[in-house]
Scaffold this active site. Structure first.
Site, PDB file in Angstrom:
ATOM      1  N   ARG A  54       0.854  -1.194   0.000  1.00  0.00           N
ATOM      2  CA  ARG A  54       0.000   0.000   0.000  1.00  0.00           C
ATOM      3  C   ARG A  54       0.886   1.238   0.000  1.00  0.00           C
ATOM      4  O   ARG A  54       2.045   1.183   0.300  1.00  0.00           O
ATOM      5  CB  ARG A  54      -0.973   0.016   1.189  1.00  0.00           C
ATOM      6  CG  ARG A  54      -0.474  -0.487   2.542  1.00  0.00           C
ATOM      7  CD  ARG A  54       0.516   0.308   3.291  1.00  0.00           C
ATOM      8  NE  ARG A  54       0.310   1.737   3.281  1.00  0.00           N
ATOM      9  CZ  ARG A  54       1.325   2.602   3.359  1.00  0.00           C
ATOM     10  NH1 ARG A  54       2.558   2.167   3.426  1.00  0.00           N
ATOM     11  NH2 ARG A  54       1.102   3.894   3.371  1.00  0.00           N
ATOM     12  N   GLY A  55       0.266   2.317  -0.464  1.00  0.00           N
ATOM     13  CA  GLY A  55       1.018   3.560  -0.666  1.00  0.00           C
ATOM     14  C   GLY A  55       0.959   3.891  -2.148  1.00  0.00           C
ATOM     15  O   GLY A  55       1.247   3.016  -2.984  1.00  0.00           O
ATOM     16  N   ALA A  56       0.576   5.095  -2.491  1.00  0.00           N
ATOM     17  CA  ALA A  56       0.272   5.422  -3.889  1.00  0.00           C
ATOM     18  C   ALA A  56       1.351   4.986  -4.877  1.00  0.00           C
ATOM     19  O   ALA A  56       1.070   4.232  -5.814  1.00  0.00           O
ATOM     20  CB  ALA A  56      -0.021   6.915  -4.001  1.00  0.00           C
ATOM     21  N   GLN A 201      -1.249   2.956   9.966  1.00  0.00           N
ATOM     22  CA  GLN A 201      -0.038   2.946   9.142  1.00  0.00           C
ATOM     23  C   GLN A 201       1.106   3.696   9.818  1.00  0.00           C
ATOM     24  O   GLN A 201       2.276   3.357   9.660  1.00  0.00           O
ATOM     25  CB  GLN A 201      -0.293   3.580   7.774  1.00  0.00           C
ATOM     26  CG  GLN A 201      -1.160   2.780   6.832  1.00  0.00           C
ATOM     27  CD  GLN A 201      -2.616   3.176   6.893  1.00  0.00           C
ATOM     28  OE1 GLN A 201      -3.129   3.525   7.954  1.00  0.00           O
ATOM     29  NE2 GLN A 201      -3.323   3.118   5.776  1.00  0.00           N
ATOM     30  N   ASP A 242      -2.103  10.866  -2.237  1.00  0.00           N
ATOM     31  CA  ASP A 242      -2.552   9.803  -3.135  1.00  0.00           C
ATOM     32  C   ASP A 242      -3.033  10.359  -4.456  1.00  0.00           C
ATOM     33  O   ASP A 242      -3.091   9.634  -5.457  1.00  0.00           O
ATOM     34  CB  ASP A 242      -3.656   8.992  -2.454  1.00  0.00           C
ATOM     35  CG  ASP A 242      -3.114   8.261  -1.246  1.00  0.00           C
ATOM     36  OD1 ASP A 242      -3.006   8.884  -0.165  1.00  0.00           O
ATOM     37  OD2 ASP A 242      -2.752   7.079  -1.381  1.00  0.00           O
ATOM     38  N   ASN A 252      -5.243  12.605   0.668  1.00  0.00           N
ATOM     39  CA  ASN A 252      -4.308  11.816   1.466  1.00  0.00           C
ATOM     40  C   ASN A 252      -5.102  11.068   2.521  1.00  0.00           C
ATOM     41  O   ASN A 252      -6.324  11.180   2.619  1.00  0.00           O
ATOM     42  CB  ASN A 252      -3.230  12.713   2.090  1.00  0.00           C
ATOM     43  CG  ASN A 252      -2.036  11.917   2.600  1.00  0.00           C
ATOM     44  OD1 ASN A 252      -1.483  11.076   1.907  1.00  0.00           O
ATOM     45  ND2 ASN A 252      -1.652  12.176   3.841  1.00  0.00           N
TER      46      ASN A 252
HETATM   47  C1  LIG Z   1       3.638   7.938  -0.584  1.00  0.00           C
HETATM   48  S1  LIG Z   1       1.957   7.730  -0.805  1.00  0.00           S
HETATM   49  C2  LIG Z   1       1.474   7.258   0.780  1.00  0.00           C
HETATM   50  C3  LIG Z   1       0.032   7.538   1.021  1.00  0.00           C
HETATM   51  O1  LIG Z   1      -0.733   6.366   0.738  1.00  0.00           O
HETATM   52  C4  LIG Z   1      -1.395   6.007   1.934  1.00  0.00           C
HETATM   53  O2  LIG Z   1      -2.632   5.423   1.727  1.00  0.00           O
HETATM   54  P1  LIG Z   1      -2.794   3.816   1.939  1.00  0.00           P
HETATM   55  O3  LIG Z   1      -1.989   3.450   3.141  1.00  0.00           O
HETATM   56  O4  LIG Z   1      -4.289   3.643   2.127  1.00  0.00           O
HETATM   57  O5  LIG Z   1      -2.283   3.193   0.664  1.00  0.00           O
HETATM   58  C5  LIG Z   1      -1.519   7.297   2.683  1.00  0.00           C
HETATM   59  O6  LIG Z   1      -2.543   8.101   2.177  1.00  0.00           O
HETATM   60  C6  LIG Z   1      -0.172   7.880   2.453  1.00  0.00           C
HETATM   61  O7  LIG Z   1      -0.037   9.230   2.697  1.00  0.00           O
END
Ligand SMILES: CSC[C@H]1O[C@H](OP(=O)(O)O)[C@H](O)[C@@H]1O
Length: 362
Positions: A54-56, A201, A242, A252
């Site tokens: 996960r993470g954009a 997270q 994101d 985000n």
């Molecule tokens: C570097 S992008 C990280 C961004 O993505 C996360 O979302 P998720 O954990 O649901 O994939 C979060 O919004 C972070 O800031």
């Protein structure tokens, strides 16, 4: 980045078979470091949907490799378009997912089916390498913001929300890249880590990352940030994104907007760090146009942690019978942002600011 002295990326191709794809299972951190070997399109799709990865930026790279795995099964144009659509449907908010798949399709549509697998792996590797390089550049461009906060005899305090570290990207991270860069440069800094309910997270991933790199940090409840700012304990906030609109609105992790309001009320600089692959040039009004993922209510009603005897357990933490809502992101309007940190430099959160760094988009 390093884990116990060994270099890792968050996604890589098997060094022996040169086709299966490895990711770190982020749902197992911080309790155990487990590598998942993905061998099918569906395994890649599940990894993104379930947030094993996960993470954009990293979900874009994993989706690109997921298309590689799909092409190994069927490289026909019909199958390729279908498989890209399936991977794109795994999560709706991060634009990197669609950007990566669109880039792959653009490269592959005019490639003979017999050559698509090799070309796809090459393009996915470029996407991964470019992400790592872009995030390292974000670190260099964000460093001056931390340097400017240095005061004699006191550490610089940075607050961050969620995990926008190297785990969320192929390497370096976005919001954490300036922090790693400043720490590596010897700046005395400390990070307030928002736990980031409901998936935690921050508490589970950012704290783990920073700890492995030796960066001083303190985990705080999401609701503590405003208090810390009121008492001068936060010099600046850096978060990831994101999806950023062409006008600088930033989607985000849920809670980012509230942190930005507290920062504005306390005159604390609030920066969003993101590679240009996170910019959606087709939308202007983030609140109205960015789709916000609604995830399972069980992510709110339940929590997973380690018991005193070391076993990992999941338990209900909400009153029995009470329903829960779980919007996974929110949008911070550009007016609340001090600016954006990209691989090409920093700019105001505005259409002109972004076009100043990306004039080819005029
Ligand atoms: C570097 S992008 C990280 C961004 O993505 C996360 O979302 P998720 O954990 O649901 O994939 C979060 O919004 C972070 O800031």
């Amino acid at each position: 980045m390093k884990i116990d002295g060994r270099d890792y990326r968050s996604v890589w191709v098997d060094a022996d078979d040169h086709w299966s794809v490895h990711i770190l299972d982020q749902t197992k951190l911080p309790w155990s470091l487990e590598v998942l070997r993905l061998t099918t399109r569906d395994a890649a799709a599940h990894a993104i949907r379930s947030m094993q990865t996960r993470g954009a930026p990293v979900i874009g790279a994993v989706a690109a490799y997921g298309l590689c795995l799909a092409l190994r099964e069927d490289a026909s144009t019909e199958a390729m378009e279908r498989d890209a659509d399936l991977l794109n449907a795994t999560r709706p908010t991060a634009i990197n997912l669609r950007w990566a798949l669109d880039r792959m399709l653009t490269r592959l549509r005019n490639t003979p089916a017999s050559e698509r697998v090799a070309v796809a792996y090459h393009e996915a590797a470029l996407i991964a390498d470019e992400d790592a390089a872009q995030n390292a550049a974000i670190g260099r461009h964000g460093l001056p913001l931390i340097e400017a906060a240095v005061r004699p005899g006191r550490r610089v305090n940075v607050l961050t929300h969620c995990n926008a570290g190297w785990l969320a990207t192929v390497d370096w991270g976005t919001a954490l890249s300036p922090i790693y860069t400043a720490f590596n440069a010897g700046i005395d800094l400390h990070v307030w880590v928002d736990e980031t309910r409901p998936r935690n997270q921050g508490a589970a991933l950012t704290a783990w990352e920073l700890g492995k790199h030796g960066v001083p940090h303190t985990v705080v409840a999401d609701n503590a940030g405003g208090h810390l700012m009121q008492h001068g304990e936060v010099d600046l906030v850096i978060v990831g994104a994101d999806r950023v609109t062409r006008t600088g609105d930033a989607a985000n992790k849920i809670g980012t907007y509230l942190k930005a309001l507290a920062a504005r009320d306390n005159n604390v600089p609030f920066w969003v760090a993101m590679p240009s692959t996170t910019i959606d040039w087709t939308v202007s009004d983030g609140v109205a146009e960015i789709p916000i993922e609604e995830r399972s209510e069980t992510e709110v009603t339940e929590m997973t942690g380690r018991m005193a005897d070391g076993t990992i357990a999941t338990m209900r933490v909400i009153s029995a019978g009470s329903p829960a809502a779980n919007p996974a992101f929110d949008v911070t309007p550009a007016r609340l942002l001090t600016g954006l940190i990209t691989e090409r430099g920093r700019c105001p959160a505005s259409a002109e600011g972004l076009l100043g760094l990306f004039p080819e988009r005029r």
